[in-house]
Design an enzyme around this catalytic site. Sequence first.
Site, PDB file in Angstrom:
ATOM      1  N   LYS A   1      20.414  31.950  38.168  1.00  0.00           N
ATOM      2  CA  LYS A   1      21.204  31.240  39.192  1.00  0.00           C
ATOM      3  C   LYS A   1      21.284  32.089  40.462  1.00  0.00           C
ATOM      4  O   LYS A   1      20.979  33.287  40.423  1.00  0.00           O
ATOM      5  CB  LYS A   1      22.609  30.959  38.644  1.00  0.00           C
ATOM      6  CG  LYS A   1      23.421  32.212  38.314  1.00  0.00           C
ATOM      7  CD  LYS A   1      24.676  31.868  37.509  1.00  0.00           C
ATOM      8  CE  LYS A   1      25.462  33.118  37.170  1.00  0.00           C
ATOM      9  NZ  LYS A   1      26.549  32.836  36.216  1.00  0.00           N
TER      10      LYS A   1
ATOM     11  N   ARG B   1      37.807  28.271  32.684  1.00  0.00           N
ATOM     12  CA  ARG B   1      36.946  27.734  33.746  1.00  0.00           C
ATOM     13  C   ARG B   1      36.403  26.429  33.194  1.00  0.00           C
ATOM     14  O   ARG B   1      37.181  25.623  32.692  1.00  0.00           O
ATOM     15  CB  ARG B   1      35.875  28.772  34.111  1.00  0.00           C
ATOM     16  CG  ARG B   1      35.215  28.539  35.440  1.00  0.00           C
ATOM     17  CD  ARG B   1      34.312  29.692  35.887  1.00  0.00           C
ATOM     18  NE  ARG B   1      33.149  29.898  35.037  1.00  0.00           N
ATOM     19  CZ  ARG B   1      32.192  30.798  35.278  1.00  0.00           C
ATOM     20  NH1 ARG B   1      32.266  31.578  36.342  1.00  0.00           N
ATOM     21  NH2 ARG B   1      31.171  30.932  34.465  1.00  0.00           N
TER      22      ARG B   1
ATOM     23  N   TYR C   1      29.712  49.489  68.030  1.00  0.00           N
ATOM     24  CA  TYR C   1      30.900  48.731  68.441  1.00  0.00           C
ATOM     25  C   TYR C   1      32.187  49.466  68.094  1.00  0.00           C
ATOM     26  O   TYR C   1      32.330  49.973  66.977  1.00  0.00           O
ATOM     27  CB  TYR C   1      30.932  47.369  67.744  1.00  0.00           C
ATOM     28  CG  TYR C   1      29.855  46.423  68.184  1.00  0.00           C
ATOM     29  CD1 TYR C   1      29.749  46.010  69.509  1.00  0.00           C
ATOM     30  CD2 TYR C   1      28.931  45.938  67.261  1.00  0.00           C
ATOM     31  CE1 TYR C   1      28.750  45.135  69.902  1.00  0.00           C
ATOM     32  CE2 TYR C   1      27.928  45.050  67.647  1.00  0.00           C
ATOM     33  CZ  TYR C   1      27.848  44.656  68.972  1.00  0.00           C
ATOM     34  OH  TYR C   1      26.858  43.794  69.357  1.00  0.00           O
TER      35      TYR C   1
ATOM     36  N   MET D   1      25.321  43.359  63.252  1.00  0.00           N
ATOM     37  CA  MET D   1      24.726  42.200  62.585  1.00  0.00           C
ATOM     38  C   MET D   1      23.293  42.464  62.118  1.00  0.00           C
ATOM     39  O   MET D   1      22.916  42.103  61.007  1.00  0.00           O
ATOM     40  CB  MET D   1      24.761  40.989  63.530  1.00  0.00           C
ATOM     41  CG  MET D   1      24.328  39.703  62.863  1.00  0.00           C
ATOM     42  SD  MET D   1      24.306  38.307  64.001  1.00  0.00           S
ATOM     43  CE  MET D   1      26.034  37.963  64.194  1.00  0.00           C
TER      44      MET D   1
HETATM   45  C1  LIG Z   1      26.446  33.753  35.146  1.00  0.00           C
HETATM   46  C2  LIG Z   1      26.582  33.376  33.737  1.00  0.00           C
HETATM   47  C3  LIG Z   1      25.987  34.141  32.718  1.00  0.00           C
HETATM   48  C4  LIG Z   1      25.281  35.454  32.973  1.00  0.00           C
HETATM   49  O1  LIG Z   1      26.237  36.484  33.162  1.00  0.00           O
HETATM   50  P1  LIG Z   1      25.801  38.026  33.285  1.00  0.00           P
HETATM   51  O2  LIG Z   1      27.081  38.753  33.152  1.00  0.00           O
HETATM   52  O3  LIG Z   1      25.197  38.197  34.635  1.00  0.00           O
HETATM   53  O4  LIG Z   1      24.859  38.296  32.186  1.00  0.00           O
HETATM   54  C5  LIG Z   1      26.056  33.644  31.425  1.00  0.00           C
HETATM   55  N1  LIG Z   1      26.719  32.491  31.144  1.00  0.00           N
HETATM   56  C6  LIG Z   1      27.320  31.762  32.098  1.00  0.00           C
HETATM   57  C7  LIG Z   1      28.026  30.526  31.705  1.00  0.00           C
HETATM   58  C8  LIG Z   1      27.296  32.183  33.422  1.00  0.00           C
HETATM   59  O5  LIG Z   1      27.921  31.459  34.358  1.00  0.00           O
END
Ligand SMILES: *Cc1c(COP(=O)(O)O)cnc(C)c1O
Length: 403
Positions: free
Chosen positions: A57, A156, A295, A343
């Site tokens: 992701k 969550r 800056y 920047m």
């Molecule tokens: C992001 C995520 C992971 C991976 O987590 P890491 O700590 O980076 O290994 C696994 N499961 C879910 C549901 C996640 O959102």
Amino acid sequence: MVLSGNRLTAKVEIASSSAFLNTDRAWVEINQAALYQNVKTIKQLLSPKTSLMAVVKADAYGHGAVTVAKTVLDAGGEALAVATLQEGIDLRLADIDAPILVLGAINTIEEIEAFSRWDLEATLCSPQQAQVFAETLRKTGKTLPVHLKLDTGMSRLGVLWEEAVAFVSLIQQFQELEIKSIYSHLATADENEESFMWLQKSRFDRAIERLKTSLNYTPPCLHLANSAGTLRDRSLHYDLVRVGLALYGLSPSPKFTSMPEGRSLRDIAPLEPVLQVKARITQIKDLPAGAGVSYGHKYITDRPCRIAVVGIGYADGVPRNLSNRLQVLWKGQKLQQIGAITMDQLMLDVTSCDNIQVGEIVTLIGKEGEQSLTADDWAQQLGTISWEILCGFKHRLPRLAKG
Ligand SMILES: *Cc1c(COP(=O)(O)O)cnc(C)c1O
């Protein structure tokens, strides 16, 4: 790239944008050999019946999802996970045909239709959402592989673990939905205090046990562990582990102290960071004592100084809060950054460097000789976590795959 865009157009866009990749200014280097080795190292911790789902992701935590996905699959990873529908589509557009789980919650009809079209697998985390999925799919006459998410204490996404039986029996009524796995997510696996992690495991086990006793149902696949859970204890592995950070060679908890048998995480899994950030020196000049730098003049030279300007800044993902604190490597030597990070540029004190030249490369994150600078170093200075540092590198930095 848009959802409805046809595959061909999207591919041409990808191909033409890669023509601009270069190392003129600043870039991210991805060490594919290190990534490959990290996958092997993690797989060695798993029993043969446990699969590795690589979490790619957020553009593979800033590393470039397509490159990472291909390398991980080559190295023996079995499946991929992304956060959003578009991230999944982008992998399909790159001709990746491994199973892809979308971890985020999907709620609209258009998105659900796209799941079938792009052969993606969805997370279901509420009865209402399951209803919308089933109704939408009924019209298309298709079935969709789905993964049911239980909330065992992360608070969550997911159905509360006590409601697992009702949730599964609802899903079983929908012929359009094929349960591919049941999973949950650990909230505290990267902390020294272990008790809550074990409570989550026992809740997960109890929920699965109740499915057996109440519905005579055994899920085809169970998963719970993120990187920390995977590295920490085999009993958390189940049928599949969802590993993100560890793939990229970082430890989910640089400060772990309570590993089994007093071993350090390095002993259990010697992982190598995959990402390096580099930039070129664009100007060198001598300043008198008393000159304000950048800056706000947050740095004033206390002696005649030689400074180097480097073409990278906060718009590339170098946090401005590291101003006057950042260090970089030049020929294996640590140099101090001075003044506010701007920047697009930042300044270094190079008074002690003989022969430093415009056009030379400095390393902001990575290794030169014996010295290294890591995302963990930045995270510690900033009071955040390495995940956030990695995801912070902007797309203005080309990603170059090496090795
Ligand atoms: C992001 C995520 C992971 C991976 O987590 P890491 O700590 O980076 O290994 C696994 N499961 C879910 C549901 C996640 O959102």
